[in-house]
Design a protein around this motif. Sequence first.
Motif, PDB file in Angstrom:
ATOM      1  N   GLN A  27       0.849  -1.188   0.000  1.00 59.12           N
ATOM      2  CA  GLN A  27       0.000   0.000   0.000  1.00 59.12           C
ATOM      3  C   GLN A  27       0.886   1.241   0.000  1.00 59.12           C
ATOM      4  OE1 GLN A  27      -3.481  -0.299  -0.219  1.00 59.12           O
ATOM      5  NE2 GLN A  27      -2.777  -2.372  -0.638  1.00 59.12           N
TER       6      GLN A  27
ATOM      7  N   PHE B 218       1.174   3.584   2.104  1.00 63.19           N
ATOM      8  CA  PHE B 218       1.850   3.834   3.381  1.00 63.19           C
ATOM      9  C   PHE B 218       2.971   2.837   3.666  1.00 63.19           C
ATOM     10  CE2 PHE B 218      -2.157   1.581   4.421  1.00 63.19           C
ATOM     11  CZ  PHE B 218      -1.653   0.406   4.961  1.00 63.19           C
TER      12      PHE B 218
ATOM     13  N   VAL C  37      -5.709   8.120   1.759  1.00 67.28           N
ATOM     14  CA  VAL C  37      -4.734   7.615   2.729  1.00 67.28           C
ATOM     15  C   VAL C  37      -4.816   8.401   4.032  1.00 67.28           C
ATOM     16  CG1 VAL C  37      -2.249   7.333   3.187  1.00 67.28           C
ATOM     17  CG2 VAL C  37      -3.176   6.762   0.937  1.00 67.28           C
TER      18      VAL C  37
ATOM     19  N   GLU D 232      -5.663   2.237   6.906  1.00 64.14           N
ATOM     20  CA  GLU D 232      -5.154   3.601   6.794  1.00 64.14           C
ATOM     21  C   GLU D 232      -5.244   4.334   8.137  1.00 64.14           C
ATOM     22  OE1 GLU D 232      -7.118   2.199   4.631  1.00 64.14           O
ATOM     23  OE2 GLU D 232      -6.171   2.373   2.653  1.00 64.14           O
TER      24      GLU D 232
ATOM     25  N   TRP E  78      -2.626   3.093  10.458  1.00 65.97           N
ATOM     26  CA  TRP E  78      -1.320   3.616  10.039  1.00 65.97           C
ATOM     27  C   TRP E  78      -1.142   5.056  10.497  1.00 65.97           C
ATOM     28  CZ3 TRP E  78      -0.293   7.646   6.494  1.00 65.97           C
ATOM     29  CH2 TRP E  78       1.070   7.843   6.253  1.00 65.97           C
ATOM     30  N   ARG E  79      -2.180   5.894  10.362  1.00 61.76           N
ATOM     31  CA  ARG E  79      -2.064   7.296  10.763  1.00 61.76           C
ATOM     32  C   ARG E  79      -1.797   7.411  12.263  1.00 61.76           C
ATOM     33  NH1 ARG E  79      -6.525   7.595   7.318  1.00 61.76           N
ATOM     34  NH2 ARG E  79      -8.015   7.991   9.007  1.00 61.76           N
TER      35      ARG E  79
END
Length: 596
Positions: free
Chosen positions: A414, A416, A440, A447, A450-451
């Motif tokens: 992906q 990220f 994203v 997502e 990940w953030r």
Amino acid sequence: MGWNTRNPSKGNNGQVYTQQECLDHPELAAGLKRQRPEYVVKVHEDVFWIIEAKGTHEKIDDAYNEALGYAKDVNKSKIVKARLITGVAGNDDDGYLVNTAFLHLDGRVSPVKYNNRKITGFLSPDQARYLSDNDTADLNELVTNEILLLSIAESINEELHKASINKDLRATVMSAVLLSMVSDTLPNFNGSPDVFIKDINNRAEDVLITHAKREFAEYIELRLPQEEAAKNKYKAAVVRVFFLLRKINIKAAMDGSHDLLGKFYEVFLKYGNGAKDIGIVLTPRHITEFSAEILDIKASDLVYDPACGTGGFLVAAYDRVRRNEPAKVEMFKKHRIFGVEQQANVAALAIVNMIFRGDGKNNIINGDCLSINLNRKIRNGEASAEYQNHTGDRKAVSKVLMNPPFALKRDDEQEFTFIDHALDQMLDEGLLLTVVPVSVMYASGRELEWRKHLLAQNTLLAVIGFPNDLFYPQASVEPVIVVIRKGVPHEQNGKCLFVRISDDGFIKLKKRRLPHGRPYQLDALQGSIFKFIHGGVLPEVDGLIQTKPVDLTDPHLELIPQQYLDNAKLDSDELRRSLSTIQSELVFQEIRRGLN
């Protein structure tokens, strides 16, 4: 090239006398007597450019010498002067050789050059005036109209199409021809297809060998078809490509301070159906240049792009250092530019792109960045890095510029994923800039997780939104530029810069995206964005550019301009105009219904 080709004697600001018209001017007629050059071009009211043409390449010297003779005859006048001459030789099938010289006030005759290389195409009005006004044969710039570059790119694409060269091979054909043009001699145009194509391949390989990149030769090698008629068609197409490139002075542009070559490279790949068919989405040049500026790329930085494509970000970094720190650019390009590209043929394009900036020994490699790491290394007393297949603890990268592949299907690749890889290579407090789809920064699921992880370990400095046609015609997706400071956790309510760019200086026009030539937001806001990223305070505008505290407790953690920017202040005049337009449209619709 921008000349008004009408007869100057008939008004309408014409600038070009044809062979049948040149004696209309009394001073030209007095010097030329009954002689008639192919064209006489008016540079100023009293300054002219003489052009003579012949039908075959072998007669280029004849054309040049005749043009010089005409100019000397004209210069017997005390009122007008011929300051430029050009000999042209060839035809539409074989292409055209162009030899241009400047006549100095002291009588010397010098070839017109840029970057110490002879130009191979015609001059624009501004270029001709610059040479005349400054009594010089050396051009100060080779800036070429984007419309002309697009026209040449489309012509080349059409030639390759007629020769049945697949779209996914056209970019590599272009690379081979460009490399073959580095030599000071011309290839054997009169040879058989086998001889000619071998000559092109040998020239391209020689350049790659010179720059220690021989392994890429196989990816740009021209390969003739089997059937004889097809061979002839293939050769003819490559010959025409060669001469079309000469038309825009590509050879003179190599390693020039104005990146005409890079502009053309992008235009050809974008509109010549090359990039889409080899699976890449080019980051527009104005975005790579903007990115290198706001990150403040310096010669002391080690710059990395883990998915470098054709090398656009690395070129922008290199060009900025060359422009701002010319004394340090040699060290920078040899030791501090690193890029990885998974597709070998695309990596070859990046290598070619860098070779034309004076160096091919930079650290651009073909490979899977996710299985490679960069470890710090000292080379010739300079801080640098080396690629390794294992994780190292000697981080090296200070700046990352990247546009990871969009929307790959593999779960482990992906957007990220590439960002995390790049962060792993970086020194703490280094700066990473990435272009990603806006999703994203707001989508849930992976997502979102990940953030959260990103902000727990790094600082989000800026999120800059762009129009969804930024990558037109290759992709339609709303992108954002995200700037991250590595290794410094984002503080609760720590401020982030949010910007929403609706005008980046380009518009869609006739299935192309071209500069509109007016002042635009991206340029106007660049200084403010730079200031914030590097610790300054900036003027804020509601709905356009604002710093806002990030709420780390927000369960959705949507880090996008639409979520954080205030509504723009209403302009009463704009509102009045808009309401008036709506009212007019409603009245018009009522009238139409009544008429029907």
